[in-house]
Design an enzyme around this catalytic site. Structure first.
Site, PDB file in Angstrom:
ATOM      1  N   CYS A 111       0.841  -1.208   0.000  1.00  0.00           N
ATOM      2  CA  CYS A 111       0.000   0.000   0.000  1.00  0.00           C
ATOM      3  C   CYS A 111       0.877   1.261   0.000  1.00  0.00           C
ATOM      4  CB  CYS A 111      -0.997  -0.039   1.157  1.00  0.00           C
ATOM      5  SG  CYS A 111      -2.368   1.096   0.890  1.00  0.00           S
ATOM      6  N   HIS A 212      -3.553  -4.966   0.221  1.00  0.00           N
ATOM      7  CA  HIS A 212      -3.058  -5.418   1.525  1.00  0.00           C
ATOM      8  C   HIS A 212      -3.116  -6.946   1.615  1.00  0.00           C
ATOM      9  CE1 HIS A 212      -2.419  -1.776   3.993  1.00  0.00           C
ATOM     10  NE2 HIS A 212      -3.335  -1.225   3.228  1.00  0.00           N
ATOM     11  N   GLU A 214      -1.590  -8.926   3.557  1.00  0.00           N
ATOM     12  CA  GLU A 214      -1.558  -9.415   4.945  1.00  0.00           C
ATOM     13  C   GLU A 214      -2.965  -9.494   5.549  1.00  0.00           C
ATOM     14  OE1 GLU A 214      -1.124  -6.371   4.118  1.00  0.00           O
ATOM     15  OE2 GLU A 214      -1.917  -5.064   5.690  1.00  0.00           O
TER      16      GLU A 214
END
Ligand code: MN
Length: 239
Positions: A111, A212, A214
């Protein structure tokens, strides 16, 4: 087996009472752990020698999400819709990523991280995507782990070898890469032309992604695999 140590760049949060905290979202910590790495937080510091020492203890570097990057760093004045900026954090991460690239430490920018990488190596970003005609919704109205838009992935890229020719990803950004830094290649984009990934083939693993992974790693196997690939690169670096 010794697991690779993954440094995650930290944010500086200001609490309502004015206190400041160095912080990393627990999603990074969980996703790195699940993928076989040992996460460590790299708090913002501004002494260059100390930043070099932070790098000596890690095998891989994640540049995490967060505030907007100061536009003065890419030669622009702040636009009306620029968000909060934190020049100390910008300085820390630019030093980190330039030194990590020189040392061939695997790097994953997430990001803000893709934007930071691009700026650190001479590229520019859009300060706000509303300046770009025809853009789709890149600030999603859905939970963190819900994928909301499609990306196309460039053939013969490292990202394609991990994710294949297409993926559906989450989206929490109002900025994006504009002019790509020398040495980097665009390896994913949305139908509106917004850049969603860049990579540099001079390192074994040097990728920036606009989404993102994660946040999606626990529910989307492809995003877990992206972290596993990064951590494998860090392991081979540390072997
Ligand atoms: Mn997006």
């Amino acid at each position: 087996m010794i697991k690779p140590v993954i440094g995650i760049s930290a944010n500086i949060l200001t609490l309502d009472n004015g206190a400041e905290r160095a912080a990393v979202s627990t999603e990074y910590i969980k996703a790195v752990s699940q993928a076989g790495g040992v996460p460590v937080m790299l708090p913002v510091i501004t002494d260059q020698e100390s930043i070099q020492q932070q790098l000596k203890i890690i095998d891989g570097l994640i540049l995490s999400g967060g505030y907007d990057v100061d536009p003065l760093l890419f030669g622009e004045q702040p636009a009306e819709k620029l968000g909060y900026v934190c020049p100390e954090r910008d300085f820390h991460e630019i030093e980190l990523v330039r030194a990590a690239a020189l040392a061939q430490i695997p790097i994953l920018g997430i990001c803000r991280g893709i934007q930071l990488i691009n700026i650190a190596f001479g590229g520019t970003i859009y300060q706000d995507l509303s300046d770009v005609p025809g853009v789709i919704k890149h600030m999603q109205n859905a939970k963190n782990n819900i994928p909301t838009h499609t990306i196309e992935i460039a053939e013969n890229s490292q990202l394609a070898s991990i994710l294949g020719p297409k993926a559906i990803v989450n989206s929490f950004h109002h900025q994006a890469v504009k002019n790509v830094a020398p040495g980097f290649r665009v390896t994913a984009w949305t139908a509106d032309g917004v850049i969603e990934a860049i990579e540099n083939s001079e390192s074994e693993f040097f990728i920036g992604v606009q989404w993102h992974p994660e946040m999606m790693a626990a529910t989307q196997p492809a995003m877990h695999n992206l972290l596993v690939s990064f951590i494998h690169a860090a392991l081979s670096k540390n072997a």
